[in-house]
Design an enzyme around this catalytic site. Structure first.
Site, short mmCIF file in Angstrom:
data_model
loop_
_atom_site.label_atom_id
_atom_site.label_comp_id
_atom_site.label_asym_id
_atom_site.label_seq_id
_atom_site.Cartn_x
_atom_site.Cartn_y
_atom_site.Cartn_z
CG ASP A 90 -24.97 0.44 -17.63
OD1 ASP A 90 -24.37 -0.62 -17.81
OD2 ASP A 90 -24.81 1.32 -16.95
CG ASP A 92 -23.76 -3.46 -13.05
OD1 ASP A 92 -24.17 -4.63 -12.62
OD2 ASP A 92 -22.63 -3.37 -13.58
CB THR A 281 -22.62 -3.91 -18.71
OG1 THR A 281 -22.04 -3.94 -17.37
CG2 THR A 281 -21.98 -5.21 -19.50
#
Length: 395
Positions: A90, A92, A281
């Site tokens: 991912d 973030d 993401t």
């Protein structure tokens, strides 16, 4: 040797030694040199320290290491990486670690602004102060009672706050622990503080509970604590939808995102080992490009490029997690130059299903060949997976 030996029954006797010879000084010097050399290797973490005789080996506390504690990795289960064909990340709070003192403060400010301008809350909210150290993941928001609680694995509420007032033991037990059947503490009556994005949201919820209790006249539309939670949640969603939060980050990434000088070398190491790497993401292409340029090369503004894409075999943006891996959704190609979508036909993808039918010049997945995408997708569907910095493959 320390000149002693054990007889196996706890007693210690002196060891017998031979008289010194003429060669003893030279031998002693070599021995001392070897001891100092071994000690220096242990001090710098090249070889592990020997176990202490005072503790069992599994309870040993001190093991010198050349890597600082903040860079070490700890786990509660082992994983044979030989079985892992693809590793997913991912972005973030995985590859991109946000600075809580600036990013969470920004999230709090932007949410307050949305509550005032879009949801009719009083301008007094602009006076709210945010303490980014106060909240932590693992807590639960009780929407109906306006509480934030800490629950153990047996569903026992150990700590409870109403606003910023800690409930007494009697109050806490009366609310949660004395019923014959323990609550499950799940939606829709409870909200989980299970991501770092939730910290500012939970803190603001506590502030509004305080305001509702102490100055109810300032909230003329107050209809219960659940209504406050609903408004805060909607305001947070609005911050993400209209891009107001990410525009600030994009304007000054260094203010909000930690640098990671080891990130690129780590990704290159995985690729050299033969693993397929993918980035999945929820962020859209424009923001993803800003963050990854900063992380991989510190490029900002007009100096950004798409070289960072070479670090991944597949890049998927706008995933719509957590349903991405459990639902069949169309994939659209993104033009890395301007962010426009390609291969769309009335909202549906036009890439053929069969790999043998794919033209060689079709580019998908933000610059990855379509054949690569489908090959990697089959790996993701059919093979064991590993995901960087997370224990779940829910993107």
């Amino acid at each position: 040797s320390n000149g002693t030996s054990s007889n196996g029954k706890g007693s210690v006797s002196a060891a017998t030694t031979d008289p010194p010879t003429a060669a003893a000084p030279a031998a002693a010097t070599k021995t001392a040199t070897r001891v100092r050399s071994a000690k220096s290797l242990i001090d710098y973490g090249v070889i592990p320290a020997p176990p202490s005789s005072r503790h069992a080996i599994w309870s040993e506390q001190v093991w010198p290491h050349s890597i600082g504690l903040n860079r070490q990795i700890f786990c509660n289960r082992s994983l044979n990486m030989k079985q892992i064909k693809a590793i997913g990340f991912d972005m973030d709070y995985t590859l991109a670690q946000y600075k809580p003192d600036t990013f969470e403060e920004l999230a709090h400010q932007q949410t307050v602004d949305k509550l005032v301008t879009a949801f009719g809350y009083p301008p007094d909210l602009y006076g709210f102060k945010f303490d980014w150290r106060y909240m932590m993941r693992g807590l639960i928001m009780d929407k109906k009672r306006g509480n934030v609680i800490k629950v153990d694995r047996h569903k026992y509420v150990k700590v409870a706050y109403h606003g910023f007032r800690q409930l007494s033991r009697d109050e806490r037990n009366q609310c949660y622990n004395l019923s014959a059947v323990r609550d499950d503490f799940e939606e829709p009556n409870y909200g989980m503080i299970d991501t770092l994005f939730s910290l500012a949201e939970a803190y603001l919820f506590m502030q509004l509970v305080e305001l509702a209790d102490q100055h109810p006249s300032k909230l003329p539309n107050f209809s219960g604590y659940a209504g406050i939670y609903r408004d805060v949640r909607a305001a947070v969603d609005l911050c993400h939808r209209d891009g107001s939060l990410k525009r600030h980050v994009a304007a000054n990434p260094a203010k909000y995102i930690h640098e990671d000088p080891h990130l690129v070398s780590m990704l290159q190491m995985y690729k050299k080992s033969g693993r397929k790497l993918f980035l999945a993401t929820n962020s859209l292409w424009d923001y993803t490009n800003v963050v990854m340029n900063y992380l991989c090369s510190k490029r900002v503004g007009k100096s950004k490029n798409d070289e960072w894409l070479r670090l991944f075999d597949v890049v998927i943006v706008g995933c719509g997690k957590p349903g991405f891996f459990s639902e069949r959704r169309p994939l659209f190609a993104v033009n890395a130059k301007d962010g426009t979508l390609q291969n769309t036909d009335n909202g549906a993808p036009i890439i053929p299903i069969g790999e043998e039918d794919l033209p060689d010049d079709i580019q998908v997945g933000c610059g990855c060949a379509a054949a690569q995408l489908l090959a990697a997708w089959s790996v993701l569907r059919d093979k064991p997976l590993g995901q960087g910095a997370k224990t779940s493959m829910q993107p």
